[in-house]
Design a protein around this motif. Structure first.
Motif, mmCIF file in Angstrom:
data_model
loop_
_atom_site.group_PDB
_atom_site.id
_atom_site.type_symbol
_atom_site.label_atom_id
_atom_site.label_comp_id
_atom_site.label_asym_id
_atom_site.label_seq_id
_atom_site.Cartn_x
_atom_site.Cartn_y
_atom_site.Cartn_z
ATOM 1 N N ALA A 1 19.907 -4.462 -33.827
ATOM 2 C CA ALA A 1 19.970 -4.552 -35.283
ATOM 3 C C ALA A 1 20.158 -5.995 -35.736
ATOM 4 O O ALA A 1 20.858 -6.773 -35.069
ATOM 5 C CB ALA A 1 21.119 -3.697 -35.799
ATOM 6 N N PHE B 1 20.343 4.078 -32.915
ATOM 7 C CA PHE B 1 21.513 3.539 -33.590
ATOM 8 C C PHE B 1 22.557 4.628 -33.860
ATOM 9 O O PHE B 1 23.766 4.344 -33.890
ATOM 10 C CB PHE B 1 21.101 2.874 -34.904
ATOM 11 C CG PHE B 1 20.316 1.596 -34.731
ATOM 12 C CD1 PHE B 1 20.322 0.911 -33.520
ATOM 13 C CD2 PHE B 1 19.581 1.067 -35.778
ATOM 14 C CE1 PHE B 1 19.603 -0.269 -33.359
ATOM 15 C CE2 PHE B 1 18.875 -0.128 -35.643
ATOM 16 C CZ PHE B 1 18.881 -0.787 -34.416
ATOM 17 N N PRO C 1 24.881 0.152 -34.033
ATOM 18 C CA PRO C 1 24.622 -1.277 -33.886
ATOM 19 C C PRO C 1 25.879 -2.106 -34.075
ATOM 20 O O PRO C 1 26.750 -1.778 -34.887
ATOM 21 C CB PRO C 1 23.585 -1.577 -34.971
ATOM 22 C CG PRO C 1 23.748 -0.471 -35.955
ATOM 23 C CD PRO C 1 24.167 0.731 -35.179
#
Length: 270
Positions: A211, A264, A269
């Motif tokens: 991310a 995620f 992240p």
């Protein structure tokens, strides 16, 4: 108090009809959005029309009544008109009960906060308004930070793209830029650029995405220019087990976006 317009020759009707043309949209800084659902999505996102055209008896609908009242309270104009005029404005034989005229808006590249979301969508030379609208819906669904349109993409404010977005146009920040501006901006901070490509052996589920991830979809017919693809951190593809050699651009973007989102979700992240 809403006024009534029933004549096709009315100057405002003539002016608004021209917004179906890209050049006039740019000159006016206005665009059309048809349907009570889309107008309500816009209102809930804090966006009200400059002009709101509605058909006979529409004001009796509770959502329409609120929309009319709030439009007038914000300084916009609510106008009752005929179904025939609504059809001419929307370009549909069976128009919705409402056609809104909104001021164009977009977020400059320099104003984007890449830290506001772990996932962003980008498209390069996207030509189909239906694909653009669907990608906007995907961006909304996965909580993307925004949609970045690179180079000569289809106009996101065209009637067809607005209709296909089903209201996501008003909930997803949109940025229009050029590749030569986008790439230095991206490299000026954190961000992993991931291209959807057929020219790779990397399966889309293999990498561990970082991310913020910027998913880049190329032109529907040509894909990404080789020079652009070479600048990406990763190029990935989805397995094609049938006779088709690729997915529709909007479908591929949605599949890829959910892969990143699900990674995620399993591995938040940092």
């Amino acid at each position: 108090m809403p006024r009534t317009i029933t004549a096709f020759s009315n100057p405002l009707i003539k002016r608004i009809r021209l917004l179906r043309d890209k050049r006039h949209r740019r000159e006016e800084g206005l665009f059309l959005a048809e349907g009570l659902r889309i107008a309500t999505e816009a209102r809930e996102a804090g966006v009200l029309p400059a002009y709101l055209f509605f058909g006979p008896d529409t004001a009796r609908h509770p959502l329409a009544a609120v929309l009319i009242a709030e439009t007038e309270a914000a300084g916009g104009e609510a106008i009752e008109t005929t179904i025939d005029i609504l059809s001419k404005l929307s370009g549909k034989d069976n128009p919705g009960a409402i056609v809104g005229v909104y001021r164009e808006f977009e977020t400059p590249l320099a104003a984007l906060d890449r830290g506001r979301a772990p996932l962003w969508l980008a498209a390069e030379r996207l030509r189909d308004p239906g694909n653009l609208g669907t990608i906007l819906r995907t961006a909304d669904a996965v909580g993307a930070g925004g949609l970045i349109l690179i180079d000569d993409c289809v106009d996101p404010f065209s009637v067809e793209a607005v209709r296909a977005s089903m209201g996501a146009l008003f909930t997803v920040p949109i940025t229009r830029t050029r590749w030569e501006d986008f790439l230095p901006w991206l490299r000026g901070g954190r961000g992993q650029l991931v291209a959807l490509s057929l020219d790779t052996d990397t399966d889309y589920q293999a990498p561990a995405y970082a991310a913020p991830t910027f998913l880049l979809t190329g032109n529907e017919a040509q894909g990404l220019p080789p020079a652009y693809a070479a600048e990406c951190d990763l190029r990935v593809k989805m397995p094609m087990l049938g006779k088709a050699d690729s997915l529709n651009a909007a479908v591929a973007t949605a599949v890829m976006a959910y892969e990143v989102l699900n990674q995620f979700r399993r591995r938040p992240p940092a």
